[in-house]
Write an enzyme that holds these catalytic residues in place. Structure first.
Site, PDB file in Angstrom:
ATOM      1  N   LYS C  45      -7.914  -3.099  -3.819  1.00 50.69           N
ATOM      2  CA  LYS C  45      -6.675  -3.850  -3.709  1.00 50.69           C
ATOM      3  C   LYS C  45      -5.871  -3.556  -4.976  1.00 50.69           C
ATOM      4  O   LYS C  45      -6.440  -3.405  -6.055  1.00 50.69           O
ATOM      5  CB  LYS C  45      -6.999  -5.350  -3.620  1.00 50.69           C
ATOM      6  CG  LYS C  45      -5.791  -6.285  -3.722  1.00 50.69           C
ATOM      7  CD  LYS C  45      -5.101  -6.426  -2.398  1.00 50.69           C
ATOM      8  CE  LYS C  45      -3.732  -7.077  -2.525  1.00 50.69           C
ATOM      9  NZ  LYS C  45      -2.900  -6.836  -1.323  1.00 50.69           N
ATOM     10  N   CYS C 126       4.984  -1.135  -2.720  1.00 45.93           N
ATOM     11  CA  CYS C 126       4.746  -2.326  -1.908  1.00 45.93           C
ATOM     12  C   CYS C 126       6.097  -2.918  -1.501  1.00 45.93           C
ATOM     13  O   CYS C 126       6.926  -3.227  -2.350  1.00 45.93           O
ATOM     14  CB  CYS C 126       3.945  -3.351  -2.699  1.00 45.93           C
ATOM     15  SG  CYS C 126       3.700  -4.869  -1.787  1.00 45.93           S
TER      16      CYS C 126
HETATM   17  C1  LIG Z   1      -2.914  -6.758   4.516  1.00 48.11           C
HETATM   18  C2  LIG Z   1      -2.481  -5.515   3.814  1.00 48.11           C
HETATM   19  C3  LIG Z   1      -2.504  -5.454   2.424  1.00 48.11           C
HETATM   20  C4  LIG Z   1      -2.105  -4.314   1.752  1.00 48.11           C
HETATM   21  N1  LIG Z   1      -2.162  -4.279   0.388  1.00 48.11           N
HETATM   22  C5  LIG Z   1      -1.839  -3.144  -0.275  1.00 48.11           C
HETATM   23  C6  LIG Z   1      -1.965  -3.053  -1.684  1.00 48.11           C
HETATM   24  O1  LIG Z   1      -2.385  -3.975  -2.351  1.00 48.11           O
HETATM   25  N2  LIG Z   1      -1.600  -1.890  -2.280  1.00 48.11           N
HETATM   26  C7  LIG Z   1      -1.151  -0.815  -1.574  1.00 48.11           C
HETATM   27  O2  LIG Z   1      -0.861   0.221  -2.180  1.00 48.11           O
HETATM   28  N3  LIG Z   1      -1.034  -0.857  -0.248  1.00 48.11           N
HETATM   29  C8  LIG Z   1      -1.366  -1.995   0.430  1.00 48.11           C
HETATM   30  N4  LIG Z   1      -1.264  -2.038   1.801  1.00 48.11           N
HETATM   31  C9  LIG Z   1      -0.797  -0.840   2.509  1.00 48.11           C
HETATM   32  C10 LIG Z   1      -1.965  -0.001   3.034  1.00 48.11           C
HETATM   33  O3  LIG Z   1      -2.769   0.474   1.988  1.00 48.11           O
HETATM   34  C11 LIG Z   1      -1.460   1.193   3.847  1.00 48.11           C
HETATM   35  O4  LIG Z   1      -0.665   2.024   3.043  1.00 48.11           O
HETATM   36  C12 LIG Z   1      -0.638   0.774   5.040  1.00 48.11           C
HETATM   37  O5  LIG Z   1      -1.141  -0.421   5.601  1.00 48.11           O
HETATM   38  C13 LIG Z   1      -0.593   1.836   6.137  1.00 48.11           C
HETATM   39  O6  LIG Z   1      -1.879   2.183   6.574  1.00 48.11           O
HETATM   40  P1  LIG Z   1      -2.586   1.486   7.860  1.00 48.11           P
HETATM   41  O7  LIG Z   1      -1.614   1.576   8.988  1.00 48.11           O
HETATM   42  O8  LIG Z   1      -3.848   2.262   8.073  1.00 48.11           O
HETATM   43  O9  LIG Z   1      -2.862   0.078   7.467  1.00 48.11           O
HETATM   44  C14 LIG Z   1      -1.653  -3.193   2.480  1.00 48.11           C
HETATM   45  C15 LIG Z   1      -1.609  -3.246   3.876  1.00 48.11           C
HETATM   46  C16 LIG Z   1      -2.024  -4.387   4.553  1.00 48.11           C
HETATM   47  C17 LIG Z   1      -1.966  -4.415   6.058  1.00 48.11           C
END
Ligand SMILES: Cc1cc2nc3c(=O)[nH]c(=O)nc-3n(C[C@H](O)[C@H](O)[C@H](O)COP(=O)(O)O)c2cc1C
Ligand SMILES: Cc1cc2nc3c(=O)[nH]c(=O)nc-3n(C[C@H](O)[C@H](O)[C@H](O)COP(=O)(O)OP(=O)(O)OC[C@H]3O[C@@H](n4cnc5c(N)ncnc54)[C@H](O)[C@@H]3O)c2cc1C
Ligand SMILES: Cc1cc2nc3c(=O)[nH]c(=O)nc-3n(C[C@H](O)[C@H](O)[C@H](O)COP(=O)(O)OP(=O)(O)OC[C@H]3O[C@@H](n4cnc5c(N)ncnc54)[C@H](O)[C@@H]3O)c2cc1C
Ligand SMILES: Cc1cc2nc3c(=O)[nH]c(=O)nc-3n(C[C@H](O)[C@H](O)[C@H](O)COP(=O)(O)O)c2cc1C
Ligand code: FES
Ligand code: FES
Lengths: 302, 265, 302, 265
Positions: C45, C126
């Site tokens: 995270k 973010c």
């Molecule tokens: C609940 C949640 C929390 C996330 N927290 C972070 C984070 O702390 N830092 C970050 O770089 N990306 C964060 N992301 C983004 C994910 O790492 C990722 O880039 C994004 O969700 C797209 O990938 P996915 O479709 O496989 O989830 C978060 C995504 C979700 C859904």
């Protein structure tokens, strides 16, 4: 007069739904069909000065929650399209969607069709247009303003400007369009763009490789764009992106849209989608005791 | 999902000097004669009728006439080569009646042979009018005969069967026999004539239309026909005469890929 | 050595999958769980200098094809997080995701954790961070470059930079990050942002109103970003966005990603997703006769 | 879809000076005692156990103890007011055995009463240990008695039932009776003690844990527990003793909304 009736830039619409540009909007026949099916207004396929074949196939491919398309603004050119506009049955307002490469082209087309439609929608936001016609414009606030200003000087009917979400700050573009005289903003054109690659061959499936993402998948982004722009811009917003049922329409109205357009979901639901949505909307308003669509607009900001 | 599925060409049948049938392994669910596939050769994608449906071997086939760039490219492929298929699309022929006349002209025989096989299989007495320009362009004789349909042939030059057009032969058949229904696919002028004929004979009929297609899935509007605006890819390609009467452009004109109209002649 | 093994910026990974930042990555325990479940590497995270509660709930809501979230980068701060990093079982490489408000903060945190992890991922993307920490940075090429430059000067381990798709031109940002010394680029962070409004009450559901869109719905956009950046930037790309099965992984590799991260789909598939994907990938490579993952990278460009 | 569904409060039952039960119309599918709902009061959203499941009337209930801002706000609502509910979430209690001891402490009685009703309904002999600080905080006596479960009560101050903790009463019950299984929900120190007890008595047992929750749907990781990393919102909140042995933080500490650890005492 029913509770669904609205007025948009002085244009009376029997309900707040429109057929979105480019979905079944290439002929008078299909536009009339949308009108017969319940649409409160119809927007034509975007057309330009001369006939354009668009990209070769594949021009569309489905993805989770929608499609990506790179039709490439195929259209028979303004002169042929005028024949279609003449055949519109005029039961509902018609909006001509135009594209061009520069202010002069936009104004030229606008002038030629002004007498045949109720409003214009300037497509400065197609994410896969050829020769700098599409979102290359809509991503540049000054160029957008220049085109809007030029068209506004050329015609008297209302001018809507259709924005692309594929920018760092959509509010900035919206403000420039408003300041240049836009009567309303249509948001959003397709998103991304996106790409889908075939697993067996490793080839991007679309001939143009990438295309705009549309359908339910983009609704959250469209809602946020409408919500943000509603806060800073005082002209009506026409919401579009991923609408599939009357609850989606409500979401757009709450966010600040005065009315909505429906596109990709016709693929899932057919033309009946308009009737279904209007039934749902009227039932909802009736149950909750709303007397007009206007009462719903912007509720999420309260 | 409207996404091409890559399949390997299993066999190729040379049907005539200009037509080849390509056979694929394909899990047959409810493919219906008259429906079409969008066929992607990794360069372009075009609609092609399903010309063969084998639910036992789980195979389907499409039959392509070499008339231009795309069809020429596909004709160069050999077994093992890959194509992308998505579909089936559209509304196929409705099988109804116990004695049916099926009229195919040229490559329009593709859905007609699939129809005659399917209809014969369920016990319908099918008479097939197969029309071609010349003898060695007559398509699918063997399959039609094997399906126990009755085959009536004609060629423009009289090199085989009746000398004349498919409509002439169809008219002859309709005056000699009582048909419950007619189905047809072929050049639009042929179908237009047949349409007038069935009106006279008062026989219900279905016709398969061709219009320029981009998406094939009811989105782009490229295939919409005047005056009702129906999409040939979804509401068609097969229409009943009742419906055709409202398709005012039928037999008159069609639109190209930019939407410009071209008259049919 | 299996055919799935790869090397990323000198770091050996047993396979090309990682747990994406912010999904179950707040504790050593859950990171170790992902490693036990098959992930080839784990990303924490994102954490900052001091403890951060993030936004109040609701912080997540489902939408068609994914979720929108505005967790707000909740984390216990670098000092507490170091305790977690110390408990990582080190069976796979660990990547610390950092965020901050300025170059100094980024460098400070980077220095404090450098000894505990194999690489850093700078979260400048973010879409719902508090106080200019998130995509406000990643939407500004110069600020991005400044931060990357500063961190690169402070540490010796590889530095990945995670980009936001919510910009007019992602290639421009990618080039600035590369020029500033980024060792690899992670693409994409969540998209939009998006909003979902409740129909009954008219309220935006997320406490923060809008949040980043993630999940299968964003995959086409992520693929296009990877494809475009691969063409212009010569450092490795870590693909992320909507991956749910091994075919999605292939699509990213073909587009040009050297490896991938998996986030939202864990909601649908649980931690087993890693095992399932690796099985699918190995079977595919075996059937097609591929000897290494590298052979798959960038195939769509051929 | 993990989206709050807006429901109107149908009835409110004042269970004690600090606890109210809120009843909603809800199409009961397979809600299981021990599962929880994410409850949105349009300002904040928090996890709450399902304390009542009525598959006949299609109602569910949640019981909330007023201890802070959110719970205070919900306590001010009246019938007809709206709340958003999503769920059910997590893994509930597994009903097994023919004689079961159910141990609830404080608001932990919420899932316990739902369990005792459900288990009794299918014929399990349920003995309920209900523990509270004082008499008028004892919860759900009437419902437990109506469900034909045997009710054993205790209070910290002796104002009703045994004077002492739930664990004392549970130990007494376990030495006097043979139970096939134990289920429990309550303060973690109580459960920790009970956990040690059932180890001694060698009785299989399930415990319902509370951890800070944000998403409730297995994404954010806020509720993950050491050492295995399991998500309380998905893999829990109910765990068997076998599983609890691997949850090394059980009874020791939990994390707050930023992830900072706080010891449990
Ligand atoms: C609940 C949640 C929390 C996330 N927290 C972070 C984070 O702390 N830092 C970050 O770089 N990306 C964060 N992301 C983004 C994910 O790492 C990722 O880039 C994004 O969700 C797209 O990938 P996915 O479709 O496989 O989830 C978060 C995504 C979700 C859904
Ligand atoms: C529903 C349907 C079913 C069809 N079934 C068959 C079949 O079974 N066998 C067969 O050989 N042909 C079939 N066709 C026609 C076939 O799609 C065209 O002949 C083919 O696309 C020509 O491509 P080309 O590049 O070889 O020729 P081109 O030189 O590109 O085109 C020749 C002519 O084909 C038509 N055409 C071209 N592209 C398209 C398109 N995307 N959509 C529709 N028409 C197009 C136009 O009329 C054009 O003038 C069918 C068409 C439709 C609409
Ligand atoms: C699975 C589960 C089931 C629960 N069932 C019930 C129930 O049936 N009845 C009931 O009254 N309470 C239940 N709780 C506890 C309830 O969620 C908290 O007491 C409530 O959120 C406190 O909110 P507050 O604003 O009133 O108090 P605050 O002052 O905000 O918090 C008091 C304490 O409650 C806990 N808490 C606060 N927010 C959360 C959160 N988002 N997730 C988890 N814990 C939190 C923390 O330990 C905090 O210190 C349950 C918790 C969990 C995890
Ligand atoms: C096949 C297709 C063609 C489109 N053509 C146009 C067009 O010509 N002009 C335009 O402004 N928008 C065009 N759009 C965008 C739509 O009008 C709409 O903005 C977008 O698809 C989002 O709405 P939806 O999700 O309801 O489809 C097209 C979209 C699709 C799917
Ligand atoms: S081909 Fe697109 S609608 Fe028919
Ligand atoms: S509360 Fe988010 S994972 Fe459990």
């Amino acid at each position: 007069m029913t509770i669904l009736e609205i007025k948009l830039c002085g244009i009376k619409m029997r309900n707040p739904t429109m057929l979105a540009a480019g979905i079944l909007g290439s002929t008078a026949s299909s536009l009339n069909w949308a009108a017969r099916s319940g649409a409160g207004a119809v927007v034509t396929k975007s057309f330009g000065l001369s006939p354009n074949k668009g990209y070769a196939n594949p021009t569309t491919v489905e993805v989770t929650g929608g499609v990506i398309n790179a039709i490439g603004l195929s259209n028979p050119g303004v002169d042929n399209f005028k024949d279609e506009l003449l055949k519109l049955n005029k039961s509902v307002p018609a909006i001509a969607s135009l594209y061009g490469a520069n202010p002069e082209e936009f104004s030229e087309i606008a002038t030629r069709v002004e007498g045949l439609v109720d409003a214009l929608e300037l497509n400065v936001s197609c994410p896969h247009a050829i020769g700098g016609c599409g979102s290359a414009i809509g991503q540049d606030p000054l160029l957008t303003a220049e085109i809007v200003g030029s068209v506004k000087k050329s015609v008297k009917i209302p001018v809507f400007v259709k924005l692309t979400p594929n920018v760092t700050d959509i509010v900035e573009i919206a403000l420039h369009a408003r300041d240049a005289g836009a009567d309303a903003l249509t948001m959003i054109n397709s998103l991304g763009p996106g790409m889908r690659i075939d697993i067996e061959t490793g080839k991007p499936i679309l001939k143009n490789k990438f295309g705009g993402l549309s359908g339910p998948a983009i609704k959250p982004v469209a809602i946020r764009c409408v919500y943000d722009v509603f806060d800073s811009v005082d002209i009506p917003i026409i919401g579009v992106g991923g609408i599939r049922d009357h609850e989606d329409v409500l979401e757009f109205l709450y966010a600040g849209a005065s009315c909505v357009q429906i596109g990709t979901s016709i693929m899932y639901e057919g033309m009946d989608i308009f009737g279904k949505i209007l039934n749902g909307l009227e039932r909802f308003m009736d149950e909750k005791g709303y007397g007009s669509v206007d009462e719903l607009v912007g509720i999420a900001h309260k | 999902m409207h996404v091409p599925k890559i399949v390997k060409i299993k066999r190729i049948i040379e049907e005539s000097p200009t037509v080849k049938t390509f056979i694929f392994d394909w899990e047959v669910k409810n493919e219906i004669p008259g429906q079409f596939m969008m066929v992607w050769n990794l360069h372009d994608e075009k609609p092609m009728s399903i010309s063969m449906i084998d639910p036992l071997k789980n195979e389907i086939g499409i039959s392509i006439k070499n008339i231009g760039e795309f069809t020429g490219q596909v004709h160069e492929l050999t077994p093992g080569d890959k194509l992308g298929l998505r579909g089936p699309y559209g509304r196929g022929f409705h099988i109804a009646g116990s004695k049916v006349l099926a009229v195919g002209g040229g490559i329009g025989m593709a859905p007609i042979v699939a129809f005659s096989e399917e209809a014969s299989r369920i016990g319908v007495d099918v008479h097939v009018v197969s029309a071609a320009s010349t003898m060695n362009e007559l398509l699918f004789d063997d399959r039609i005969q094997r399906s126990r349909s009755k085959l009536l042939t004609c060629t423009d030059d009289g090199s085989h069967g009746l000398c004349g057009f498919g409509t002439d032969l169809a008219e002859k058949a309709m005056s000699e026999d009582d048909y419950d229904m007619i189905v047809s696919c072929g050049p639009e002028i042929m179908m237009k004539k047949l349409f007038e004929m069935v009106e006279k004979f008062k026989i219900p009929a279905q016709f398969s239309l061709e219009r320029y297609m981009k998406c094939g899935m009811g989105l782009c509007g490229q295939c919409c026909v005047d005056d009702l605006g129906w999409r040939v890819c979804v509401e068609g390609p097969v229409f009943w005469t009742d419906e055709l009467k409202m398709i005012t452009e039928f037999g008159k004109y069609k639109r190209d890929s930019s939407g410009v109209k071209h008259s049919i002649s």
